[in-house]
Design a protein around this motif. Structure first.
Motif, PDB file in Angstrom:
ATOM      1  N   ASP A  49       0.823  -1.209   0.000  1.00 38.15           N
ATOM      2  CA  ASP A  49       0.000   0.000   0.000  1.00 38.15           C
ATOM      3  C   ASP A  49       0.857   1.259   0.000  1.00 38.15           C
ATOM      4  N   ILE A  50       1.858   1.324   0.857  1.00 38.22           N
ATOM      5  CA  ILE A  50       2.716   2.513   0.932  1.00 38.22           C
ATOM      6  C   ILE A  50       3.542   2.637  -0.350  1.00 38.22           C
ATOM      7  N   GLU A  51       3.964   1.507  -0.901  1.00 38.20           N
ATOM      8  CA  GLU A  51       4.729   1.534  -2.147  1.00 38.20           C
ATOM      9  C   GLU A  51       3.879   2.105  -3.278  1.00 38.20           C
ATOM     10  N   LEU A  52       2.637   1.641  -3.396  1.00 39.89           N
ATOM     11  CA  LEU A  52       1.743   2.150  -4.424  1.00 39.89           C
ATOM     12  C   LEU A  52       1.521   3.652  -4.253  1.00 39.89           C
ATOM     13  N   ALA A  53       1.262   4.101  -3.032  1.00 43.54           N
ATOM     14  CA  ALA A  53       0.994   5.514  -2.766  1.00 43.54           C
ATOM     15  C   ALA A  53       2.186   6.387  -3.135  1.00 43.54           C
ATOM     16  N   LEU A  54       3.376   6.004  -2.708  1.00 42.10           N
ATOM     17  CA  LEU A  54       4.554   6.809  -3.009  1.00 42.10           C
ATOM     18  C   LEU A  54       4.910   6.776  -4.487  1.00 42.10           C
ATOM     19  N   ASN A  55       4.783   5.620  -5.119  1.00 40.14           N
ATOM     20  CA  ASN A  55       5.066   5.534  -6.552  1.00 40.14           C
ATOM     21  C   ASN A  55       4.152   6.478  -7.338  1.00 40.14           C
ATOM     22  N   ASP A  57       2.359   9.168  -6.036  1.00 40.91           N
ATOM     23  CA  ASP A  57       2.498  10.563  -5.594  1.00 40.91           C
ATOM     24  C   ASP A  57       3.780  11.210  -6.091  1.00 40.91           C
ATOM     25  N   TYR A  58       4.867  10.450  -6.157  1.00 36.75           N
ATOM     26  CA  TYR A  58       6.166  11.023  -6.491  1.00 36.75           C
ATOM     27  C   TYR A  58       6.721  10.543  -7.833  1.00 36.75           C
ATOM     28  N   ASN A  59       5.897   9.792  -8.584  1.00 34.66           N
ATOM     29  CA  ASN A  59       6.304   9.292  -9.896  1.00 34.66           C
ATOM     30  C   ASN A  59       7.665   8.581  -9.834  1.00 34.66           C
ATOM     31  N   ILE A  60       7.736   7.608  -8.926  1.00 34.98           N
ATOM     32  CA  ILE A  60       8.959   6.828  -8.723  1.00 34.98           C
ATOM     33  C   ILE A  60       8.620   5.341  -8.822  1.00 34.98           C
ATOM     34  N   ASP A  61       9.633   4.501  -8.682  1.00 34.80           N
ATOM     35  CA  ASP A  61       9.451   3.057  -8.673  1.00 34.80           C
ATOM     36  C   ASP A  61      10.285   2.498  -7.523  1.00 34.80           C
ATOM     37  N   LEU A  62       9.699   2.441  -6.328  1.00 31.35           N
ATOM     38  CA  LEU A  62      10.443   2.063  -5.126  1.00 31.35           C
ATOM     39  C   LEU A  62      11.002   0.642  -5.174  1.00 31.35           C
ATOM     40  N   GLN A  63      10.219  -0.316  -5.627  1.00 32.76           N
ATOM     41  CA  GLN A  63      10.602  -1.731  -5.665  1.00 32.76           C
ATOM     42  C   GLN A  63      11.164  -2.194  -4.316  1.00 32.76           C
ATOM     43  N   LEU A  64      10.368  -2.001  -3.273  1.00 28.79           N
ATOM     44  CA  LEU A  64      10.805  -2.328  -1.917  1.00 28.79           C
ATOM     45  C   LEU A  64      11.204  -3.791  -1.784  1.00 28.79           C
ATOM     46  N   THR A  65      12.225  -4.027  -1.013  1.00 28.71           N
ATOM     47  CA  THR A  65      12.792  -5.343  -0.681  1.00 28.71           C
ATOM     48  C   THR A  65      13.304  -6.113  -1.901  1.00 28.71           C
ATOM     49  N   THR A  66      13.658  -5.396  -2.956  1.00 24.58           N
ATOM     50  CA  THR A  66      14.272  -6.052  -4.114  1.00 24.58           C
ATOM     51  C   THR A  66      15.664  -5.470  -4.323  1.00 24.58           C
ATOM     52  N   LYS A  67      16.416  -6.067  -5.221  1.00 24.05           N
ATOM     53  CA  LYS A  67      17.753  -5.553  -5.535  1.00 24.05           C
ATOM     54  C   LYS A  67      17.684  -4.199  -6.235  1.00 24.05           C
ATOM     55  N   LYS A  68      16.526  -3.875  -6.814  1.00 23.18           N
ATOM     56  CA  LYS A  68      16.347  -2.607  -7.526  1.00 23.18           C
ATOM     57  C   LYS A  68      15.735  -1.511  -6.642  1.00 23.18           C
ATOM     58  N   GLU A  69      15.633  -1.767  -5.346  1.00 23.27           N
ATOM     59  CA  GLU A  69      15.037  -0.782  -4.438  1.00 23.27           C
ATOM     60  C   GLU A  69      15.818   0.530  -4.493  1.00 23.27           C
ATOM     61  N   LEU A  70      15.085   1.636  -4.552  1.00 24.55           N
ATOM     62  CA  LEU A  70      15.729   2.951  -4.565  1.00 24.55           C
ATOM     63  C   LEU A  70      16.571   3.138  -3.312  1.00 24.55           C
ATOM     64  N   GLU A  71      17.810   3.561  -3.487  1.00 21.06           N
ATOM     65  CA  GLU A  71      18.714   3.742  -2.345  1.00 21.06           C
ATOM     66  C   GLU A  71      18.286   4.892  -1.445  1.00 21.06           C
ATOM     67  N   ASN A  72      17.715   5.933  -2.018  1.00 16.19           N
ATOM     68  CA  ASN A  72      17.350   7.113  -1.240  1.00 16.19           C
ATOM     69  C   ASN A  72      15.869   7.142  -0.874  1.00 16.19           C
ATOM     70  N   ASN A  73      15.254   5.972  -0.701  1.00 11.46           N
ATOM     71  CA  ASN A  73      13.811   5.935  -0.465  1.00 11.46           C
ATOM     72  C   ASN A  73      13.388   6.586   0.851  1.00 11.46           C
ATOM     73  N   ASP A  74      14.295   6.714   1.828  1.00  7.56           N
ATOM     74  CA  ASP A  74      13.931   7.379   3.078  1.00  7.56           C
ATOM     75  C   ASP A  74      13.518   8.829   2.844  1.00  7.56           C
ATOM     76  N   ILE A  75      14.069   9.459   1.821  1.00  5.43           N
ATOM     77  CA  ILE A  75      13.680  10.835   1.487  1.00  5.43           C
ATOM     78  C   ILE A  75      12.192  10.877   1.159  1.00  5.43           C
ATOM     79  N   TYR A  76      11.725   9.920   0.376  1.00  5.70           N
ATOM     80  CA  TYR A  76      10.317   9.874  -0.014  1.00  5.70           C
ATOM     81  C   TYR A  76       9.427   9.481   1.164  1.00  5.70           C
ATOM     82  N   PHE A  77       9.871   8.522   1.963  1.00  4.94           N
ATOM     83  CA  PHE A  77       9.087   8.123   3.128  1.00  4.94           C
ATOM     84  C   PHE A  77       8.907   9.304   4.083  1.00  4.94           C
ATOM     85  N   GLU A  78       9.993  10.001   4.379  1.00 11.04           N
ATOM     86  CA  GLU A  78       9.920  11.136   5.299  1.00 11.04           C
ATOM     87  C   GLU A  78       9.014  12.234   4.742  1.00 11.04           C
ATOM     88  N   LYS A  79       9.179  12.554   3.478  1.00 11.73           N
ATOM     89  CA  LYS A  79       8.358  13.591   2.849  1.00 11.73           C
ATOM     90  C   LYS A  79       6.880  13.208   2.906  1.00 11.73           C
TER      91      LYS A  79
END
Length: 165
Positions: A49-55, A57-79
């Protein structure tokens, strides 16, 4: 009586989790740590749910818990959290510090803290986490100040509450 309502809520949530319709729920736990002079907050949400919302809202592709996960995803979570979650302590707006996150199963736990708090007489919360993307979203808030425990279930229509201790 409140404990019975909380147990009933979790029983219903468990039953709904086995149906074909998804149940949208987050949990925010607030605890005043007098020795640390801080209000510590843990918010847990379903990862997808949070991945869908952030993707969206911020036009990103988080890919949580995968090798392709965004390194700076904490910036998006905090925002995101700062835009959807706000507090007042003793009727004064209180900004929280984003400490970090942790993945466990299909949940993401966010650790937040409001520091320099000597005592807590009241906490106001406004929680709009995931409501934009999931109108059925419910956000359970549990708090503990001293020996006083309080809880409430917030929704799209009622996303604010004031706890008095």
């Amino acid at each position: 009586m409140k404990i019975n309502k909380l147990l009933l809520f979790f029983l219903i949530a468990t039953i709904f989790s086995f149906t074909s319709h998804k149940y949208y729920l987050s949990l925010t736990q607030i605890k005043f740590k007098e020795n640390a002079k801080a209000v510590q907050i843990i918010t847990s949400v379903f990862m997808d749910d949070i991945e869908l919302a952030l993707n969206k809202d911020y036009n990103i592709d988080l890919q949580l818990t995968t090798k392709k996960e965004l390194e700076n995803n904490d910036i998006y979570f905090e925002k995101y959290l700062k835009s959807k979650l706000s507090f007042k302590v003793n009727d004064i707006a209180a900004n929280f510090n984003y400490i970090g996150k942790e993945y466990e199963g299909d949940l993401v736990y966010f650790y937040l803290e409001i520091d320099n708090i000597n005592q807590v007489k009241s906490i106001d919360i406004d929680n709009k986490i995931l409501i934009k993307h999931f109108p059925e979203q419910q956000n359970l808030i549990k708090s503990k100040v001293g020996s006083k425990n309080k809880s409430i279930l917030l929704t799209k229509e009622n996303h604010q509450n004031k706890f008095k201790y």
